[in-house]
Design a protein around this motif. Structure first.
Motif, mmCIF file in Angstrom:
data_model
loop_
_atom_site.group_PDB
_atom_site.id
_atom_site.type_symbol
_atom_site.label_atom_id
_atom_site.label_comp_id
_atom_site.label_asym_id
_atom_site.label_seq_id
_atom_site.Cartn_x
_atom_site.Cartn_y
_atom_site.Cartn_z
ATOM 1 N N ARG A 69 -3.317 0.390 7.654
ATOM 2 C CA ARG A 69 -3.240 -1.066 7.562
ATOM 3 C C ARG A 69 -2.774 -1.605 8.905
ATOM 4 N N ILE A 70 -3.552 -2.515 9.478
ATOM 5 C CA ILE A 70 -3.185 -3.190 10.719
ATOM 6 C C ILE A 70 -3.279 -4.679 10.444
ATOM 7 N N GLU A 71 -2.116 -5.315 10.355
ATOM 8 C CA GLU A 71 -2.031 -6.737 10.011
ATOM 9 C C GLU A 71 -2.847 -6.997 8.751
ATOM 10 N N ASP A 72 -3.949 -7.761 8.808
ATOM 11 C CA ASP A 72 -4.724 -8.100 7.608
ATOM 12 C C ASP A 72 -5.790 -7.071 7.256
ATOM 13 N N GLU A 73 -6.104 -6.165 8.185
ATOM 14 C CA GLU A 73 -7.173 -5.195 7.950
ATOM 15 C C GLU A 73 -6.619 -3.920 7.320
ATOM 16 N N GLU A 74 -7.306 -3.437 6.282
ATOM 17 C CA GLU A 74 -6.900 -2.198 5.618
ATOM 18 C C GLU A 74 -8.136 -1.328 5.466
ATOM 19 N N ARG A 75 -7.982 -0.047 5.756
ATOM 20 C CA ARG A 75 -9.111 0.872 5.677
ATOM 21 C C ARG A 75 -8.631 2.182 5.087
ATOM 22 N N ILE A 76 -9.386 2.733 4.147
ATOM 23 C CA ILE A 76 -9.097 4.070 3.619
ATOM 24 C C ILE A 76 -9.879 5.067 4.450
#
Length: 107
Positions: A69-76
Protein backbone atom coordinates in the motif's frame (compact mmCIF):
# COMPACT_ATOMS: atom_id res chain seq x y z
CA UNK A 1 32.51 -8.55 -7.23
CA UNK A 2 30.67 -8.74 -3.93
CA UNK A 3 28.33 -11.67 -3.29
CA UNK A 4 26.33 -12.42 -0.14
CA UNK A 5 23.76 -15.11 0.63
CA UNK A 6 20.49 -14.88 2.51
CA UNK A 7 20.79 -16.64 5.88
CA UNK A 8 17.58 -17.00 7.88
CA UNK A 9 19.63 -17.71 11.05
CA UNK A 10 21.16 -14.22 10.81
CA UNK A 11 17.81 -12.37 10.94
CA UNK A 12 17.19 -9.84 13.71
CA UNK A 13 14.18 -7.59 14.53
CA UNK A 14 14.21 -4.23 12.70
CA UNK A 15 11.90 -1.25 12.11
CA UNK A 16 10.70 -1.41 15.72
CA UNK A 17 10.16 -5.16 15.43
CA UNK A 18 7.80 -4.96 12.43
CA UNK A 19 10.18 -6.86 10.12
CA UNK A 20 13.21 -9.14 10.40
CA UNK A 21 16.46 -8.08 8.73
CA UNK A 22 19.90 -9.31 7.74
CA UNK A 23 22.71 -6.94 6.88
CA UNK A 24 24.15 -7.65 3.44
CA UNK A 25 26.71 -4.98 2.50
CA UNK A 26 28.26 -2.35 4.73
CA UNK A 27 28.05 1.28 3.63
CA UNK A 28 31.79 1.35 2.92
CA UNK A 29 31.69 -1.82 0.78
CA UNK A 30 29.23 -0.36 -1.72
CA UNK A 31 29.99 3.35 -1.33
CA UNK A 32 26.38 3.99 -0.29
CA UNK A 33 25.06 7.34 0.97
CA UNK A 34 23.17 5.53 3.77
CA UNK A 35 23.72 2.58 6.11
CA UNK A 36 24.43 -0.08 3.47
CA UNK A 37 22.17 -2.77 2.05
CA UNK A 38 20.00 -5.34 3.83
CA UNK A 39 17.51 -8.12 3.31
CA UNK A 40 14.26 -7.67 5.17
CA UNK A 41 11.70 -10.41 5.76
CA UNK A 42 8.03 -10.30 6.62
CA UNK A 43 6.78 -13.66 7.78
CA UNK A 44 3.07 -14.63 7.71
CA UNK A 45 0.96 -12.13 9.64
CA UNK A 46 3.72 -9.50 9.97
CA UNK A 47 3.01 -5.93 8.83
CA UNK A 48 5.75 -3.35 8.23
CA UNK A 49 5.11 0.04 9.78
CA UNK A 50 4.60 2.91 7.30
CA UNK A 51 7.85 4.63 6.41
CA UNK A 52 9.41 7.32 4.26
CA UNK A 53 12.87 6.48 2.99
CA UNK A 54 15.26 7.91 0.43
CA UNK A 55 16.23 4.54 -1.07
CA UNK A 56 14.74 2.36 -3.79
CA UNK A 57 13.35 -1.03 -2.75
CA UNK A 58 12.68 -4.33 -4.44
CA UNK A 59 10.02 -6.58 -2.94
CA UNK A 60 10.03 -10.27 -3.84
CA UNK A 61 7.36 -12.71 -2.64
CA UNK A 62 8.90 -16.12 -1.96
CA UNK A 63 5.54 -17.81 -1.27
CA UNK A 64 1.92 -16.83 -0.62
CA UNK A 65 0.88 -13.24 -1.24
CA UNK A 66 1.28 -9.79 0.27
CA UNK A 67 -0.39 -6.40 0.05
CA UNK A 68 1.65 -3.30 -0.84
CA UNK A 69 0.00 0.00 0.00
CA UNK A 70 1.40 3.38 -1.05
CA UNK A 71 -0.87 6.23 0.02
CA UNK A 72 -4.14 5.56 -1.91
CA UNK A 73 -2.80 2.77 -4.14
CA UNK A 74 -2.98 -0.85 -2.97
CA UNK A 75 -1.73 -3.87 -4.88
CA UNK A 76 -1.64 -7.57 -4.02
CA UNK A 77 1.55 -9.26 -5.15
CA UNK A 78 1.88 -13.03 -5.25
CA UNK A 79 4.53 -15.74 -5.15
CA UNK A 80 7.26 -15.03 -7.70
CA UNK A 81 6.26 -11.36 -8.18
CA UNK A 82 8.85 -8.59 -7.90
CA UNK A 83 7.84 -4.99 -7.24
CA UNK A 84 10.21 -2.04 -7.58
CA UNK A 85 9.54 1.10 -5.56
CA UNK A 86 11.54 4.17 -6.49
CA UNK A 87 13.13 6.37 -3.86
CA UNK A 88 10.48 9.06 -4.41
CA UNK A 89 7.75 6.88 -2.85
CA UNK A 90 6.29 7.98 0.49
CA UNK A 91 3.81 6.39 2.85
CA UNK A 92 4.80 2.78 2.12
CA UNK A 93 2.95 0.14 4.10
CA UNK A 94 3.18 -3.62 3.57
CA UNK A 95 1.40 -6.58 5.10
CA UNK A 96 2.02 -10.23 4.36
CA UNK A 97 -0.71 -12.83 4.12
CA UNK A 98 0.62 -16.36 4.65
CA UNK A 99 3.71 -15.26 2.79
CA UNK A 100 7.41 -15.20 3.23
CA UNK A 101 8.22 -11.73 2.02
CA UNK A 102 11.77 -10.59 1.26
CA UNK A 103 12.74 -6.94 1.02
CA UNK A 104 16.01 -5.86 -0.55
CA UNK A 105 17.13 -2.29 0.04
CA UNK A 106 19.09 -0.62 -2.75
CA UNK A 107 20.46 2.88 -3.18
Amino acid sequence: MLVRSFDERALFPAHEGTILAQGVFAKEEIDAPFDGCAFGVLKPGMAQKPERVAVAKLYYVRCGEATLRIEDEERIIREGDVSALLRTVTGLKTKSHAARFVLKLLY
